[in-house]
Structure formats: structure tokens, C-alpha cells
Write a protein that holds these residues in place. Structure first.
Motif, PDB file in Angstrom:
ATOM      1  N   GLU A  41      -8.688  -2.074  -5.336  1.00  0.00           N
ATOM      2  CA  GLU A  41      -7.783  -0.953  -5.339  1.00  0.00           C
ATOM      3  C   GLU A  41      -7.321  -0.663  -3.991  1.00  0.00           C
ATOM      4  O   GLU A  41      -7.780  -1.187  -3.134  1.00  0.00           O
ATOM      5  CB  GLU A  41      -8.824   0.365  -5.542  1.00  0.00           C
ATOM      6  N   TYR A  93      -3.407   4.314 -11.997  1.00  0.00           N
ATOM      7  CA  TYR A  93      -2.964   5.205 -10.561  1.00  0.00           C
ATOM      8  C   TYR A  93      -3.528   6.689 -10.667  1.00  0.00           C
ATOM      9  O   TYR A  93      -3.460   7.383 -11.771  1.00  0.00           O
ATOM     10  CB  TYR A  93      -1.449   5.389 -10.392  1.00  0.00           C
ATOM     11  N   LEU A 112      -3.938   8.734  -3.174  1.00  0.00           N
ATOM     12  CA  LEU A 112      -3.301   8.017  -4.251  1.00  0.00           C
ATOM     13  C   LEU A 112      -4.058   6.887  -4.303  1.00  0.00           C
ATOM     14  O   LEU A 112      -3.859   5.838  -3.582  1.00  0.00           O
ATOM     15  CB  LEU A 112      -2.023   8.107  -4.432  1.00  0.00           C
ATOM     16  N   THR A 125      -1.911  14.530 -11.326  1.00  0.00           N
ATOM     17  CA  THR A 125      -1.218  13.193 -11.216  1.00  0.00           C
ATOM     18  C   THR A 125      -0.032  13.327 -12.460  1.00  0.00           C
ATOM     19  O   THR A 125      -0.333  13.385 -13.434  1.00  0.00           O
ATOM     20  CB  THR A 125      -2.341  12.065 -11.442  1.00  0.00           C
ATOM     21  N   HIS A 169      -3.056   8.054 -17.103  1.00  0.00           N
ATOM     22  CA  HIS A 169      -2.644   7.349 -15.862  1.00  0.00           C
ATOM     23  C   HIS A 169      -2.986   5.791 -15.694  1.00  0.00           C
ATOM     24  O   HIS A 169      -3.183   5.326 -14.784  1.00  0.00           O
ATOM     25  CB  HIS A 169      -3.403   8.230 -14.839  1.00  0.00           C
ATOM     26  N   ILE A 209       2.002   0.836  -2.544  1.00  0.00           N
ATOM     27  CA  ILE A 209       2.134   2.488  -2.583  1.00  0.00           C
ATOM     28  C   ILE A 209       2.567   2.705  -1.114  1.00  0.00           C
ATOM     29  O   ILE A 209       2.352   2.300  -0.124  1.00  0.00           O
ATOM     30  CB  ILE A 209       0.754   3.130  -2.560  1.00  0.00           C
ATOM     31  N   LEU A 225       5.649   4.365  -5.840  1.00  0.00           N
ATOM     32  CA  LEU A 225       4.648   3.090  -6.321  1.00  0.00           C
ATOM     33  C   LEU A 225       5.614   1.882  -6.895  1.00  0.00           C
ATOM     34  O   LEU A 225       6.546   2.032  -7.729  1.00  0.00           O
ATOM     35  CB  LEU A 225       3.872   3.819  -7.441  1.00  0.00           C
ATOM     36  N   ALA A 277      -4.458   3.294  -6.583  1.00  0.00           N
ATOM     37  CA  ALA A 277      -3.838   2.451  -7.635  1.00  0.00           C
ATOM     38  C   ALA A 277      -4.365   0.853  -7.364  1.00  0.00           C
ATOM     39  O   ALA A 277      -4.788   0.605  -6.446  1.00  0.00           O
ATOM     40  CB  ALA A 277      -2.681   2.477  -7.455  1.00  0.00           C
TER      41      ALA A 277
END
Lengths: 152, 260
Positions: A104, A132, A62, A144, A28, A82, A116, A64
Motif C-alpha cells: 500500500e 483505493y 488516500l 471516496t 472502491h 498517487i 491516481l 491505494a
């Protein structure tokens, strides 16, 4: 004889393969270089991240962040967004090449497909890494997957 | 020690003959298929659906006619969803796959396995998405045996606004017994299990396995059908001829190994 032919064909050219395109790993994290020639201010990476219950529980959000790994250049920064449904959020790595990720950001959209995006403030090559993760309400990592839709 | 009588030998021979016939019969029926051909939407435990391509038999022995020639490699390709051929209830659909599936594009992860073949790698699109894989070399699949080639598929999310009650992805698979060029592909060298869509792999309609591909059906299981949909529709997605010509092959470190 066919066995030997295959064996030979494969074995004689067995080397580590380096990939020139966006590299997607199961960890990820995804890294690549945007705008290799440094001429495309509108360069945008676009991926779909699918969040699902992998046994750790249903997705709450989520999360990221993005890390610009290139040397600093004036007014050239990397952003990440996002989007899911009616919710969207953005973050920027404020210092290029320092080894730190951007702050984040999270979108609380439950299980399903999140958009994304990664882009930058002007023309110029930028190498970057995106982290992510689909997370449960108790902040456990859950299922994910990613599909890269565009990198240009 | 066994004392082999004439009667025992006769019975043993009859049994061996019967087993042989039975095995041949099963082989003839066993096209390469997925171990689990029907799954639910994005709901499997641990994220992916663990699956496998099951190679049912080898290529045709030109002397005996049996399908027991060793398989030295296999290639498995899913539709890319970009120029794929989409039908809805059997009627061609001119829109995109996103009308029915919201996250298609990186469907497969190979489960590393060297029990049959020594080498394996992905078949990727220009963005790095994994559309399929190949595996080959090593001892290979001995004639008369079956192979289970493991992989996982990513969760599929059906567009909740669509009327799709299922989406079936049609695969292209080639079980290779001998490395040849495209012109050399026949029942003695390669078993091709692909949709007949006009690719170089179509072959003759009389070929064993012509237009007989493996499929993966994803049943709608997360969101209910909109009321206006009635009973819903079945969507089928096949790889285009262009994609099969491009992706149903073995490239290794920039060199094409099959077809040559």
C-alpha cells in the motif's frame, strides 16, 4: 399499449450486461485490462479520486494498491502512482497473478482531489484491480469518489 | 350512511371542480426539476447529495388538452464536461471545465427504486463514468400524480484558483409517455426538458417546456474567492448538442429502446 411496448422491449432483452471498459464500483475497487492488444507500452489509466468527509471525519490520506491478475511475464509489471499537490508516491505489484496486492502507498493530502495513475513497464495486456480508499487520521474509511479520465 | 341531498351533491361537484382546476393549474406549472436544485461544494454528509428528479406532470392529452397522460419512463443526463457549453457571467468560455471544477466527470449514482418504474440503468461514457440514467417500464407514473426519481450526486470541487462563486449544471431530461422515433416526439408523446443547444430534442420554440431544463447549482463553500476576483462569477455548464444526441436515450444491452 405504450406500457406493454416498453415492458416488452426491456424484458425480452434483459440479460446481465458485461462491460468492456473500466468498471468502477462503489466498493472502491476498480478493475480493467490495460493494452488489450499488447502493443502499447505507454498505456496509462488516469483517474481522479475525490476525498471528502462523509460523516466519518475529514480525510487525512488516500491509500491505494494495485493487483496484477494476469499470468506472470518477464519484465512486465504493473505500477500505481498517487499525486496530490506537491506530493507523489508509487508502488508496484512485484508478482503478477499471485492474488496479492502491491504494498500500500499513501499520500497525506487531506480532503480534495487526488490523481491516481496505473501503468506498466512495457507492452503487453495486463488485467488489474486497484484498491483505493480515503482515510481519516484515525484510519477510518471516509468519503471516496472516482472519475476515470483516461484509459489508453 | 350518507344521505345525499341535492345541496350536498352541488357542493361536492363544485369542490371537485375546484380541486380539478387547482390540480390542472399546478400541473401546468410543474416542469420536471430537481428536488434540491442548489447544493454546496463537496461538503454533504455521507459523501453525496441525495436528490431526485421530480416529474411534475404527464404528456398532453390530445382530447382534453390536460397534461395527464401516463409517463412510462424517464431519462436524465448531466453535461459530460468534455465538449460542454460553458458560460461565465453569460459570456462564452473557450477553456475547459477544469478551469472551474477539478473533479467533474462521474456525477451521478442512481438510487435503486422500483416504486414507479421496474427497470433502470446508467448512461455511461466510454470510460465507464456515469453521466446519467434511465428508468422505465412497470406500472409507470399515472396521470395526475407526480414522481420523485431518486439519485445522488458526487461531491463537486470548485477550482480554488478560479473566480467561480457558483457552477450551474444544466441537465437534459425526457419524460416519455409513448415510444416513438425522433420525428414523433411532441407534447403528446414526450416532455423534453433540455437546453435548446441544437440537438434533435430542441423542438419548436412554441413547444411546452422548450429550452426549460432542470439545473443543479453548486455554490462555492470550501475555499474563499481569490481577492482579485471581486464578487466572483457564476458559471453555467450545458450539455452540447452532440452529447444530448448521443446520451439522451435509452440503450439496453446494446439495443436502443427510445427514441426508436
Amino acid at each position: 399499449m405504450p406500457h406493454r411496448l416498453f415492458q416488452k422491449a426491456v424484458a425480452t432483452i434483459f440479460t446481465v450486461i458485461t462491460l468492456g471498459y473500466a468498471s468502477v464500483s462503489g466498493a472502491h475497487d476498480a478493475g480493467a485490462t490495460m493494452d488489450l492488444n499488447g502493443t502499447v507500452a505507454t498505456f496509462t489509466g488516469y483517474a481522479l479520486v475525490t476525498c471528502f468527509d462523509d460523516g466519518n471525519g475529514p480525510t487525512d490520506n488516500l491509500v491505494a494498491s494495485v493487483k496484477d491478475t494476469s499470468l506472470p511475464q518477464d519484465n512486465l509489471l504493473v505500477n500505481l502512482q498517487i499525486i496530490k499537490g506537491n506530493h507523489a508516491i508509487s508502488t508496484t505489484d512485484p508478482v503478477s497473478g499471485d492474488g496479492n496486492f502491491s504494498p500500500e502507498v499513501r499520500v497525506h493530502g487531506g480532503n480534495g482531489v487526488y490523481q491516481l495513475l496505473v501503468n506498466k513497464t512495457k507492452e503487453g495486456a495486463r488485467s488489474f484491480v486497484v484498491s483505493y480508499h480515503c482515510m481519516t487520521a484515525s484510519n477510518a474509511h471516509t468519503g471516496t469518489d472516482i472519475v476515470v479520465q483516461q484509459f489508453e | 350512511m350518507f344521505k345525499t341531498t341535492g345541496k350536498f351533491k352541488y357542493r361536492a361537484l363544485m369542490l371537485m371542480a375546484a380541486l380539478g382546476l387547482s390540480a390542472a393549474g399546478q400541473s401546468a406549472l410543474a416542469h420536471t426539476r430537481l428536488k434540491t436544485p442548489v447544493i454546496n461544494e463537496n461538503a454533504a454528509a455521507f459523501g453525496s447529495d441525495y436528490n431526485a428528479a421530480v416529474i411534475g406532470h404527464g404528456c398532453t392529452n390530445p382530447v382534453t388538452g390536460a397534461v395527464d397522460v401516463d409517463v412510462i419512463g424517464t431519462v436524465v443526463v448531466f453535461p459530460d464536461g468534455k465538449d460542454s457549453i460553458i458560460t461565465v457571467g453569460g459570456t462564452p468560455h473557450t477553456g475547459s471545465l477544469a478551469d472551474f471544477v477539478t473533479n467533474w466527470g462521474n456525477p451521478v449514482t442512481k438510487i435503486q427504486d422500483r416504486s414507479i418504474f421496474d427497470y433502470e440503468d446508467y448512461i455511461k461514457d466510454s470510460l465507464g463514468n456515469k453521466l446519467g440514467f434511465w428508468t422505465g417500464g412497470g406500472k409507470g407514473l399515472k396521470g395526475g400524480f407526480r414522481a420523485v426519481v431518486p439519485f445522488a450526486t458526487a461531491g463537486v470541487v470548485i477550482n480554488e484558483a478560479s473566480c467561480a462563486k457558483s457552477v450551474t449544471f444544466v441537465l437534459g431530461i425526457a419524460d416519455i409517455c409513448q415510444i416513438t422515433d425522433v420525428a414523433g416526439i411532441n407534447a403528446e408523446t414526450v416532455n423534453v426538458w433540455a437546453p435548446a443547444v441544437g440537438s434533435v430534442y430542441d423542438g419548436s420554440p412554441t413547444r411546452h417546456g422548450y429550452d426549460s431544463p432542470a439545473t443543479l447549482t453548486v455554490n462555492r463553500s470550501i475555499t474563499p474567492l481569490p481577492e482579485s476576483c471581486g464578487a466572483g462569477v457564476d458559471v453555467v455548464v450545458k450539455p452540447s448538442a452532440n452529447q444530448l444526441d448521443r446520451d439522451l436515450r435509452i440503450n439496453f444491452d446494446g439495443k436502443q429502446i427510445w427514441p426508436q
